[in-house]
Design an enzyme around this catalytic site. Structure first.
Site, mmCIF file in Angstrom:
data_model
loop_
_atom_site.group_PDB
_atom_site.id
_atom_site.type_symbol
_atom_site.label_atom_id
_atom_site.label_comp_id
_atom_site.label_asym_id
_atom_site.label_seq_id
_atom_site.Cartn_x
_atom_site.Cartn_y
_atom_site.Cartn_z
ATOM 1 N N HIS A 158 0.811 -1.219 0.000
ATOM 2 C CA HIS A 158 0.000 0.000 0.000
ATOM 3 C C HIS A 158 0.842 1.267 0.000
ATOM 4 O O HIS A 158 0.313 2.363 0.174
ATOM 5 C CB HIS A 158 -0.955 0.004 1.202
ATOM 6 C CG HIS A 158 -2.056 -0.997 1.086
ATOM 7 N ND1 HIS A 158 -2.881 -1.335 2.154
ATOM 8 C CD2 HIS A 158 -2.482 -1.754 0.038
ATOM 9 C CE1 HIS A 158 -3.756 -2.249 1.756
ATOM 10 N NE2 HIS A 158 -3.525 -2.523 0.493
ATOM 11 N N CYS A 169 4.898 14.508 -13.255
ATOM 12 C CA CYS A 169 5.894 13.669 -13.941
ATOM 13 C C CYS A 169 5.930 12.242 -13.426
ATOM 14 O O CYS A 169 6.563 11.375 -14.024
ATOM 15 C CB CYS A 169 7.282 14.293 -13.840
ATOM 16 S SG CYS A 169 8.033 14.219 -12.193
ATOM 17 N N GLU A 277 -8.237 -11.499 17.629
ATOM 18 C CA GLU A 277 -9.455 -12.307 17.577
ATOM 19 C C GLU A 277 -9.515 -13.049 16.250
ATOM 20 O O GLU A 277 -8.716 -12.792 15.346
ATOM 21 C CB GLU A 277 -10.685 -11.407 17.728
ATOM 22 C CG GLU A 277 -10.735 -10.289 16.724
ATOM 23 C CD GLU A 277 -11.756 -9.218 17.064
ATOM 24 O OE1 GLU A 277 -12.147 -8.470 16.143
ATOM 25 O OE2 GLU A 277 -12.159 -9.122 18.237
ATOM 26 N N CYS A 293 0.055 -9.105 19.220
ATOM 27 C CA CYS A 293 1.165 -9.647 18.417
ATOM 28 C C CYS A 293 2.507 -9.501 19.127
ATOM 29 O O CYS A 293 3.385 -10.358 18.992
ATOM 30 C CB CYS A 293 1.232 -8.942 17.068
ATOM 31 S SG CYS A 293 -0.287 -9.017 16.113
#
Length: 310
Positions: A158, A169, A277, A293
């Site tokens: 992303h 440009c 979850e 985590c």
């Protein structure tokens, strides 16, 4: 062409960043499996044998670093949600407002640091590379915390908050300036009572390529835009050769990233999910570990007793 490539090309040609899977597409990836295991010892045995590990990460891996997600209830900047600002149409209508939003996010991120999950991934990559094993991180995050932690083999699908792209440009460049331009200094406050700065276009970030001076935009994939095909090609290659896949801190509902791990699992490769979850994809994976985590990932990726360290 591999099965993954065929399916990915077919779907990605139709899928855009930020779109959720339709029920029919979800059905295509459904597979009958036993409920995933949470046995860390079993996962560690699989991890010890893996040669090519892919780790797919999302916003959850950065949440413990205090990174705002702008999703769900309360996920507003002023009175807008990210979906209302992170679009080409929003930028065309009001580039000053969109740049205020991204300036705020850049300034926030400059004060954030990798958490134990980012560090565990980077240390695992470094350690395993000395054993002839590979780790690649495919991230949906634009915060560069994986890079700060030391991850080398990183695919940012992303884009990045700290890159710009010229609307004239097309030049892409890294940019860590604070502020990114003088007119944005002190701007971007998220309080809903704050009024737009209404900065003239010519005072917003400008391209520095010779003779261009075009308006810069954040080099991120906005809602409604397709992902970079070159990066997708690299993603496909890594998913085709991996023999273990980890899904860390992602909801597994946004296409095209939502299809990556289920497609790997469909060819029999073990997939382990680390999340707060269960997600819509959980039952397709071999392992699921609930919790932050930063707590669950470090012991999972720590050196295994069978590893030979030269």
């Amino acid at each position: 062409m591999s099965l993954f490539q065929f399916t990915a090309r077919r779907l990605v040609s139709q899928a855009y960043c930020g779109l959720k899977a339709s029920s029919s597409r979800k059905h295509k990836f459904c597979m009958e499996m036993a409920r995933p295991s949470s046995n860390m010892a079993d996962f560690r045995e699989v991890f010890a044998k893996a040669k090519h590990i892919v780790i797919i990460t999302g916003a959850g891996v950065s949440a413990e670093s205090g990174v705002p997600t702008f999703r769900g209830a309360g996920g507003f900047w002023r009175k807008w949600q990210a979906q209302e600002l992170a679009t080409p149409e929003a930028f065309a209508r009001n580039p000053s407002r969109v740049w205020e939003f991204y300036h705020y996010r850049r300034e926030v991120m400059l004060s954030k640091h990798p958490n134990p999950a980012h560090i565990a991934i980077a240390e695992c990559e470094k350690r395993l590379s000395k054993q002839g094993r590979s780790v690649v991180v495919i991230t949906q995050n634009i915060d560069e915390l994986h890079r700060k932690a030391g991850t080398k083999h990183l695919l940012e699908i992303h884009g990045s908050l700290f890159k710009t792209r010229c609307t004239n440009c097309g030049n892409v460049a890294a940019n860590y300036r604070s502020p990114i331009c003088p007119a944005l200094a002190g701007k971007g406050a998220p309080d809903p009572e704050t009024e737009d700065a209404a900065i003239p276009v010519e005072e917003l970030p400008q391209c520095e390529e010779d003779g261009c001076n075009g308006l810069l935009r954040p080099h991120v994939v906005w809602f409604g835009e397709t992902l970079d095909p070159d990066i997708l090609t690299e993603v496909e290659k890594e998913l085709d050769i991996c023999d273990l896949c980890l899904v860390v801190g992602t909801s597994s509902v946004v296409y095209p990233a939502a299809m990556f791990a289920p497609q790997v699992s469909a060819r029999g490769v073990p997939v382990a999910e680390f999340n707060m979850e269960a997600t819509p994809a959980t039952d397709r994976f071999r392992f699921h570990f609930s919790g932050p985590c930063g707590t669950t990932l470090p012991p999972a990726l720590a050196r295994h007793e069978t590893e030979i360290i030269s």
